[in-house]
Design a protein around this motif. Structure first.
Motif, PDB file in Angstrom:
ATOM      1  N   PRO A 191       0.820  -1.205   0.000  1.00 46.40           N
ATOM      2  CA  PRO A 191       0.000   0.000   0.000  1.00 46.40           C
ATOM      3  C   PRO A 191       0.861   1.265   0.000  1.00 46.40           C
ATOM      4  O   PRO A 191       2.030   1.244   0.389  1.00 46.40           O
ATOM      5  CB  PRO A 191      -0.792  -0.103   1.314  1.00 46.40           C
ATOM      6  CG  PRO A 191      -0.740  -1.546   1.681  1.00 46.40           C
ATOM      7  CD  PRO A 191       0.571  -2.053   1.157  1.00 46.40           C
ATOM      8  N   ARG A 192       0.258   2.338  -0.391  1.00 46.75           N
ATOM      9  CA  ARG A 192       0.934   3.642  -0.418  1.00 46.75           C
ATOM     10  C   ARG A 192       1.468   3.978   0.984  1.00 46.75           C
ATOM     11  O   ARG A 192       0.843   3.684   1.991  1.00 46.75           O
ATOM     12  CB  ARG A 192      -0.078   4.698  -0.861  1.00 46.75           C
ATOM     13  CG  ARG A 192       0.483   6.076  -0.960  1.00 46.75           C
ATOM     14  CD  ARG A 192      -0.619   7.027  -1.415  1.00 46.75           C
ATOM     15  NE  ARG A 192      -0.210   8.381  -1.212  1.00 46.75           N
ATOM     16  CZ  ARG A 192       0.183   9.187  -2.178  1.00 46.75           C
ATOM     17  NH1 ARG A 192       0.199   8.754  -3.416  1.00 46.75           N
ATOM     18  NH2 ARG A 192       0.537  10.413  -1.917  1.00 46.75           N
ATOM     19  N   GLY A 193       2.644   4.583   1.025  1.00 49.19           N
ATOM     20  CA  GLY A 193       3.240   4.999   2.286  1.00 49.19           C
ATOM     21  C   GLY A 193       4.239   4.011   2.864  1.00 49.19           C
ATOM     22  O   GLY A 193       4.920   4.320   3.833  1.00 49.19           O
ATOM     23  N   PHE A 194       4.335   2.813   2.267  1.00 50.91           N
ATOM     24  CA  PHE A 194       5.280   1.826   2.773  1.00 50.91           C
ATOM     25  C   PHE A 194       6.674   2.100   2.210  1.00 50.91           C
ATOM     26  O   PHE A 194       6.823   2.479   1.047  1.00 50.91           O
ATOM     27  CB  PHE A 194       4.839   0.403   2.419  1.00 50.91           C
ATOM     28  CG  PHE A 194       3.868  -0.156   3.410  1.00 50.91           C
ATOM     29  CD1 PHE A 194       4.250  -1.143   4.306  1.00 50.91           C
ATOM     30  CD2 PHE A 194       2.566   0.323   3.473  1.00 50.91           C
ATOM     31  CE1 PHE A 194       3.360  -1.644   5.229  1.00 50.91           C
ATOM     32  CE2 PHE A 194       1.674  -0.179   4.398  1.00 50.91           C
ATOM     33  CZ  PHE A 194       2.063  -1.155   5.284  1.00 50.91           C
ATOM     34  N   HIS A 195       7.678   1.902   3.068  1.00 50.32           N
ATOM     35  CA  HIS A 195       9.068   2.159   2.700  1.00 50.32           C
ATOM     36  C   HIS A 195       9.955   0.986   3.131  1.00 50.32           C
ATOM     37  O   HIS A 195       9.675   0.331   4.118  1.00 50.32           O
ATOM     38  CB  HIS A 195       9.582   3.428   3.397  1.00 50.32           C
ATOM     39  CG  HIS A 195       8.950   4.665   2.893  1.00 50.32           C
ATOM     40  ND1 HIS A 195       7.668   5.037   3.228  1.00 50.32           N
ATOM     41  CD2 HIS A 195       9.417   5.628   2.066  1.00 50.32           C
ATOM     42  CE1 HIS A 195       7.376   6.173   2.624  1.00 50.32           C
ATOM     43  NE2 HIS A 195       8.419   6.556   1.919  1.00 50.32           N
ATOM     44  N   ARG A 196      11.024   0.788   2.377  1.00 53.82           N
ATOM     45  CA  ARG A 196      12.074  -0.151   2.765  1.00 53.82           C
ATOM     46  C   ARG A 196      13.174   0.701   3.389  1.00 53.82           C
ATOM     47  O   ARG A 196      13.763   1.554   2.730  1.00 53.82           O
ATOM     48  CB  ARG A 196      12.609  -0.935   1.576  1.00 53.82           C
ATOM     49  CG  ARG A 196      13.676  -1.951   1.978  1.00 53.82           C
ATOM     50  CD  ARG A 196      14.093  -2.846   0.812  1.00 53.82           C
ATOM     51  NE  ARG A 196      12.971  -3.379   0.058  1.00 53.82           N
ATOM     52  CZ  ARG A 196      12.181  -4.402   0.434  1.00 53.82           C
ATOM     53  NH1 ARG A 196      12.409  -5.000   1.587  1.00 53.82           N
ATOM     54  NH2 ARG A 196      11.195  -4.807  -0.314  1.00 53.82           N
ATOM     55  N   ILE A 197      13.419   0.480   4.663  1.00 46.72           N
ATOM     56  CA  ILE A 197      14.340   1.286   5.447  1.00 46.72           C
ATOM     57  C   ILE A 197      15.590   0.459   5.727  1.00 46.72           C
ATOM     58  O   ILE A 197      15.484  -0.679   6.179  1.00 46.72           O
ATOM     59  CB  ILE A 197      13.675   1.721   6.770  1.00 46.72           C
ATOM     60  CG1 ILE A 197      12.406   2.512   6.456  1.00 46.72           C
ATOM     61  CG2 ILE A 197      14.647   2.514   7.637  1.00 46.72           C
ATOM     62  CD1 ILE A 197      11.370   2.459   7.539  1.00 46.72           C
TER      63      ILE A 197
ATOM     64  N   GLY B  21       7.891  10.962   8.351  1.00 47.35           N
ATOM     65  CA  GLY B  21       8.874   9.882   8.354  1.00 47.35           C
ATOM     66  C   GLY B  21       8.789   8.982   9.571  1.00 47.35           C
ATOM     67  O   GLY B  21       9.666   8.156   9.797  1.00 47.35           O
ATOM     68  N   ARG B  22       7.727   9.112  10.362  1.00 46.21           N
ATOM     69  CA  ARG B  22       7.544   8.257  11.541  1.00 46.21           C
ATOM     70  C   ARG B  22       6.687   7.047  11.162  1.00 46.21           C
ATOM     71  O   ARG B  22       5.876   7.106  10.241  1.00 46.21           O
ATOM     72  CB  ARG B  22       6.873   9.039  12.656  1.00 46.21           C
ATOM     73  CG  ARG B  22       7.788  10.098  13.239  1.00 46.21           C
ATOM     74  CD  ARG B  22       7.103  10.883  14.363  1.00 46.21           C
ATOM     75  NE  ARG B  22       8.011  11.842  14.940  1.00 46.21           N
ATOM     76  CZ  ARG B  22       8.264  13.047  14.435  1.00 46.21           C
ATOM     77  NH1 ARG B  22       7.658  13.431  13.332  1.00 46.21           N
ATOM     78  NH2 ARG B  22       9.121  13.855  15.026  1.00 46.21           N
TER      79      ARG B  22
ATOM     80  N   GLN C  78      14.718   9.178   8.541  1.00 46.92           N
ATOM     81  CA  GLN C  78      15.216   9.979   7.429  1.00 46.92           C
ATOM     82  C   GLN C  78      16.701   9.697   7.265  1.00 46.92           C
ATOM     83  O   GLN C  78      17.414   9.476   8.251  1.00 46.92           O
ATOM     84  CB  GLN C  78      14.961  11.461   7.692  1.00 46.92           C
ATOM     85  CG  GLN C  78      13.488  11.769   7.802  1.00 46.92           C
ATOM     86  CD  GLN C  78      13.200  13.198   8.239  1.00 46.92           C
ATOM     87  OE1 GLN C  78      14.089  13.918   8.674  1.00 46.92           O
ATOM     88  NE2 GLN C  78      11.952  13.594   8.122  1.00 46.92           N
ATOM     89  N   ILE C  79      17.169   9.743   6.034  1.00 46.83           N
ATOM     90  CA  ILE C  79      18.569   9.439   5.742  1.00 46.83           C
ATOM     91  C   ILE C  79      19.487  10.320   6.590  1.00 46.83           C
ATOM     92  O   ILE C  79      19.282  11.530   6.703  1.00 46.83           O
ATOM     93  CB  ILE C  79      18.853   9.614   4.239  1.00 46.83           C
ATOM     94  CG1 ILE C  79      18.066   8.560   3.461  1.00 46.83           C
ATOM     95  CG2 ILE C  79      20.349   9.504   3.944  1.00 46.83           C
ATOM     96  CD1 ILE C  79      18.125   8.714   1.957  1.00 46.83           C
TER      97      ILE C  79
ATOM     98  N   VAL D 228      22.729   4.037  11.595  1.00 45.12           N
ATOM     99  CA  VAL D 228      22.390   5.218  10.824  1.00 45.12           C
ATOM    100  C   VAL D 228      21.437   4.800   9.703  1.00 45.12           C
ATOM    101  O   VAL D 228      21.602   3.740   9.099  1.00 45.12           O
ATOM    102  CB  VAL D 228      23.667   5.920  10.272  1.00 45.12           C
ATOM    103  CG1 VAL D 228      24.446   5.011   9.325  1.00 45.12           C
ATOM    104  CG2 VAL D 228      23.325   7.248   9.624  1.00 45.12           C
ATOM    105  N   VAL D 229      20.435   5.631   9.456  1.00 41.22           N
ATOM    106  CA  VAL D 229      19.484   5.377   8.366  1.00 41.22           C
ATOM    107  C   VAL D 229      20.198   5.723   7.061  1.00 41.22           C
ATOM    108  O   VAL D 229      20.619   6.864   6.860  1.00 41.22           O
ATOM    109  CB  VAL D 229      18.208   6.237   8.527  1.00 41.22           C
ATOM    110  CG1 VAL D 229      17.254   5.991   7.360  1.00 41.22           C
ATOM    111  CG2 VAL D 229      17.524   5.965   9.866  1.00 41.22           C
ATOM    112  N   THR D 230      20.348   4.724   6.189  1.00 44.79           N
ATOM    113  CA  THR D 230      21.060   4.952   4.934  1.00 44.79           C
ATOM    114  C   THR D 230      20.126   5.001   3.722  1.00 44.79           C
ATOM    115  O   THR D 230      20.529   5.488   2.673  1.00 44.79           O
ATOM    116  CB  THR D 230      22.150   3.898   4.700  1.00 44.79           C
ATOM    117  OG1 THR D 230      21.557   2.601   4.681  1.00 44.79           O
ATOM    118  CG2 THR D 230      23.212   3.980   5.792  1.00 44.79           C
TER     119      THR D 230
END
Length: 131
Positions: free
Chosen positions: A5-11, A40-41, A106-107, A124-126
């Protein structure tokens, strides 16, 4: 391949600089899928609706990858804790994100994770790629 679904991210989180890793490490970390809000939460409502899609992979040089789920559990700050759960039948393998509910992914931002041995490590978020 599953369409998320919209809003999903691979972190992706890589080990940050520390005494054990003076230069940090791209070979030690986590990659997980989570719904993020505009800030970004982690979006708790979207996670509740699609929790089975919120998968995690722990990669650690010299060890096999571990696969599990991002889970929201009672307890911790503000009454709940986000964990990486590799076995739903065991509590001793969970790794807890420190204040993940308040943190913007966030990166360049730093996050801490308490491993199954109770040790806190910083990452660290890359990347935070929309999927």
């Amino acid at each position: 391949m599953t369409t998320l679904p919209r809003g999903f991210h691979r972190i992706r989180l890589n080990m940050a600089r520390s005494p054990g890793f003076p230069e940090g490490s791209k070979l030690h970390g986590y990659e997980f899928v989570a719904p993020l809000d505009a800030a970004g939460r982690i979006d708790l409502a979207a996670w509740k609706e699609h929790r089975a899609l919120c998968k995690v992979r722990r990669f650690w040089q010299g060890e096999g990858d571990q696969h599990g789920l991002l889970v929201h559990k009672p307890g911790g700050a503000k009454g709940a804790t986000w964990t990486f759960d590799y076995d739903p039948n065991a509590d001793d393998d969970d790794e807890a994100g420190f204040r993940f509910g308040d943190h913007a992914f966030q990166i360049g931002e730093y996050v801490s994770i308490r491993d199954e041995d109770g040790d806190m490590q910083t990452f660290v978020v890359t990347s935070t790629d929309a999927v």
